[in-house]
Design a protein around this motif. Sequence first.
Motif, mmCIF file in Angstrom:
data_model
loop_
_atom_site.group_PDB
_atom_site.id
_atom_site.type_symbol
_atom_site.label_atom_id
_atom_site.label_comp_id
_atom_site.label_asym_id
_atom_site.label_seq_id
_atom_site.Cartn_x
_atom_site.Cartn_y
_atom_site.Cartn_z
ATOM 1 N N UNK A 131 0.852 -1.188 0.000
ATOM 2 C CA UNK A 131 0.000 0.000 0.000
ATOM 3 C C UNK A 131 0.883 1.231 0.000
ATOM 4 N N UNK A 132 0.542 2.183 -0.860
ATOM 5 C CA UNK A 132 1.316 3.412 -0.985
ATOM 6 C C UNK A 132 0.945 4.367 0.142
ATOM 7 N N UNK A 133 1.940 5.063 0.693
ATOM 8 C CA UNK A 133 1.696 6.084 1.705
ATOM 9 C C UNK A 133 1.196 7.348 1.007
ATOM 10 N N UNK A 134 -0.017 7.783 1.363
ATOM 11 C CA UNK A 134 -0.631 8.963 0.758
ATOM 12 C C UNK A 134 -0.583 8.843 -0.766
ATOM 13 N N UNK A 135 -0.087 9.891 -1.455
ATOM 14 C CA UNK A 135 -0.007 9.849 -2.915
ATOM 15 C C UNK A 135 1.445 10.025 -3.339
ATOM 16 N N UNK A 136 2.355 9.348 -2.615
ATOM 17 C CA UNK A 136 3.786 9.555 -2.852
ATOM 18 C C UNK A 136 4.275 8.903 -4.131
ATOM 19 N N UNK A 137 3.568 7.885 -4.608
ATOM 20 C CA UNK A 137 3.994 7.192 -5.826
ATOM 21 C C UNK A 137 2.809 6.969 -6.757
ATOM 22 N N UNK A 138 3.102 6.907 -8.047
ATOM 23 C CA UNK A 138 2.094 6.480 -9.018
ATOM 24 C C UNK A 138 1.957 4.965 -8.912
ATOM 25 N N UNK A 139 0.760 4.515 -8.648
ATOM 26 C CA UNK A 139 0.550 3.073 -8.451
ATOM 27 C C UNK A 139 0.998 2.276 -9.675
ATOM 28 N N UNK A 140 0.681 2.795 -10.852
ATOM 29 C CA UNK A 140 1.057 2.071 -12.062
ATOM 30 C C UNK A 140 2.573 1.974 -12.213
ATOM 31 N N UNK A 141 3.290 2.981 -11.746
ATOM 32 C CA UNK A 141 4.751 2.924 -11.836
ATOM 33 C C UNK A 141 5.284 1.756 -11.006
ATOM 34 N N UNK A 142 4.771 1.611 -9.785
ATOM 35 C CA UNK A 142 5.206 0.491 -8.940
ATOM 36 C C UNK A 142 4.740 -0.844 -9.518
ATOM 37 N N UNK A 143 3.537 -0.864 -10.102
ATOM 38 C CA UNK A 143 3.063 -2.115 -10.711
ATOM 39 C C UNK A 143 3.962 -2.523 -11.872
ATOM 40 N N UNK A 144 4.361 -1.544 -12.687
ATOM 41 C CA UNK A 144 5.255 -1.865 -13.803
ATOM 42 C C UNK A 144 6.611 -2.358 -13.305
ATOM 43 N N UNK A 145 7.079 -1.827 -12.204
ATOM 44 C CA UNK A 145 8.330 -2.347 -11.627
ATOM 45 C C UNK A 145 8.156 -3.807 -11.220
ATOM 46 N N UNK A 146 7.024 -4.107 -10.573
ATOM 47 C CA UNK A 146 6.759 -5.495 -10.158
ATOM 48 C C UNK A 146 6.682 -6.444 -11.352
ATOM 49 N N UNK A 147 6.263 -5.940 -12.497
ATOM 50 C CA UNK A 147 6.133 -6.766 -13.695
ATOM 51 C C UNK A 147 7.402 -6.765 -14.553
ATOM 52 N N UNK A 148 8.406 -5.997 -14.173
ATOM 53 C CA UNK A 148 9.597 -5.833 -15.005
ATOM 54 C C UNK A 148 10.588 -6.987 -14.825
ATOM 55 N N UNK A 149 11.367 -7.261 -15.864
ATOM 56 C CA UNK A 149 12.455 -8.238 -15.747
ATOM 57 C C UNK A 149 13.441 -7.822 -14.667
ATOM 58 N N UNK A 150 13.645 -6.519 -14.520
ATOM 59 C CA UNK A 150 14.547 -5.982 -13.494
ATOM 60 C C UNK A 150 14.168 -6.504 -12.115
ATOM 61 N N UNK A 151 12.856 -6.614 -11.845
ATOM 62 C CA UNK A 151 12.400 -7.097 -10.543
ATOM 63 C C UNK A 151 12.288 -8.616 -10.508
ATOM 64 N N UNK A 152 11.813 -9.215 -11.604
ATOM 65 C CA UNK A 152 11.502 -10.650 -11.603
ATOM 66 C C UNK A 152 12.743 -11.526 -11.766
ATOM 67 N N UNK A 153 13.615 -11.175 -12.709
ATOM 68 C CA UNK A 153 14.717 -12.077 -13.055
ATOM 69 C C UNK A 153 15.787 -12.181 -11.974
ATOM 70 N N UNK A 154 15.875 -11.185 -11.102
ATOM 71 C CA UNK A 154 16.879 -11.229 -10.042
ATOM 72 C C UNK A 154 16.320 -11.745 -8.724
ATOM 73 N N UNK A 155 15.063 -12.172 -8.729
ATOM 74 C CA UNK A 155 14.403 -12.581 -7.489
ATOM 75 C C UNK A 155 15.083 -13.795 -6.860
ATOM 76 N N UNK A 156 15.023 -13.840 -5.551
ATOM 77 C CA UNK A 156 15.534 -14.973 -4.761
ATOM 78 C C UNK A 156 14.334 -15.700 -4.171
ATOM 79 N N UNK A 157 14.447 -17.045 -4.109
ATOM 80 C CA UNK A 157 13.301 -17.863 -3.710
ATOM 81 C C UNK A 157 13.652 -18.833 -2.589
ATOM 82 N N UNK A 158 12.606 -19.372 -1.993
ATOM 83 C CA UNK A 158 12.749 -20.506 -1.078
ATOM 84 C C UNK A 158 11.691 -21.538 -1.464
#
Length: 469
Positions: A131-158
């Motif tokens: 959840x974003x604090x107030x209106x500090x970020x564009x929700x779609x910007x964070x969603x696109x980060x979550x969907x990006x290779x930059x976020x997904x391909x470097x992920x660590x798992x268990x």
Amino acid sequence: MVFTNSLSSYYEKFLATGEVKCIDEEIPFEIPKGWEWARFGNIVNHSPQVICEDNFEVAFMPMALIDAGYRSSYTFEKRYWRNVKSGFTKMQKGDIAYAKITPCFQNRKSFILGDVPSNIATATTELNVIRIYADTFARWYLLYILKSDFFIKEAKYKGTAGQQRVLSDYVKSKLLPIPPRKEQDRICDKLQEVLPIVDNYDKFQSELNSLNSTIGERLKKTILQEAIQGKLVPQISEEGTARELLEQIRQEKQKLVKEGKLRKSVLSDSVIYKGDDNKYYEQVGKKCLDITEQIPFETPKNWVWTRLSHIANIYTGNSISETEKKSKFTDVIGRYYIGTKDVDFNNRIIYDNGIAIPKQYEPDFRLAPNNSILMCIEGGSAGRKIAILNQDVCFGNKLCCFSPFVGIGKYMYYYLQSPSFFELFNLNKTGIIGGVSIAKVKEILIPLPPIKEQQRIVAQIEKLFEQLR
């Protein structure tokens, strides 16, 4: 907080302790002036709370209702809060949710919760919510980060393979590039403008890849269908008729019956012909049956329709129990024994499979002769595994041997791979495991050309197949 010094190195200051640490090795790329790096865990709420009345209706989302890809897309069911407030992931309108389990995480199952009943949803526990604090970020910007290779391909798992979950420490410690707020909006606007074009390109590319991977097989099927309909090579009147070929086959069968190599029952053939009324009839003894509905297409005038059993000796092989196989037929010298697994989907036979029938046991087994055809007629491979033999073999009871008369084997071999035959074969399948009885196989119709035309058809098929390789 992350900052740079005069040497353009990156440092992180831990506000709780005042400690400062160089993090140059963590910075994946340079960002424009006016942008900042920040830890994901420091900029949004990763454990948001949701409060609702028990009698309120809310949205409910199993993983299957969350769409993969680059959009924020989902559907939902309706539930009362009292029934789903425990044991599920909870969120409210404006929250961002993303799958934490593989492969849903890699498939980009993530979304921004929009208008739903009571502006509240519960969902599978395999989602994380931020959840974003107030209106500090564009929700779609964070969603696109979550969907990006930059976020997904470097992920660590268990967890074990296939059921892994992305580590919370990875998510919270991930350094994100943060543009100014208005620039975030402009980035999202541009992405929403171009991503539908990218989606269409991806769709067309996938279709092209699928076509490229299957076009060879599709062309082969088309060639075979044209061949068995008399459209692959021209008809030549001097080559005679298929009716003359049937007479030659009948004489060959009479000879084999006299020699004791065939039973007398093989001589009870029917005759199929086209009447003056353009209907097809089958003369079986004294009976004449209208079989027009069984005829799938018209053939050239010098061709005939007949049953497979009229032009080939057709029979199944012998089964061997596992006990017998190990005690009598494994790693011994003898005639090769071919089972279903030894015929592959590329028309090849594995002869040296470790199983053979010693000479003293051969009388107990049926023999498939050299140049005959083996086809699987039972199970998932029924009608799809087929090959020509290059030697005499013993064979299993789920395989059917087609031993054609008068050297017409190659044409029959290609007919048995044609779309028309496969359709007729499938129409006769029965049982849970799916198979066709030997009696039904024998009754399947085949369009028969004169022998010399068969030879030209086979030559043309093999020439075209060679060009497709």
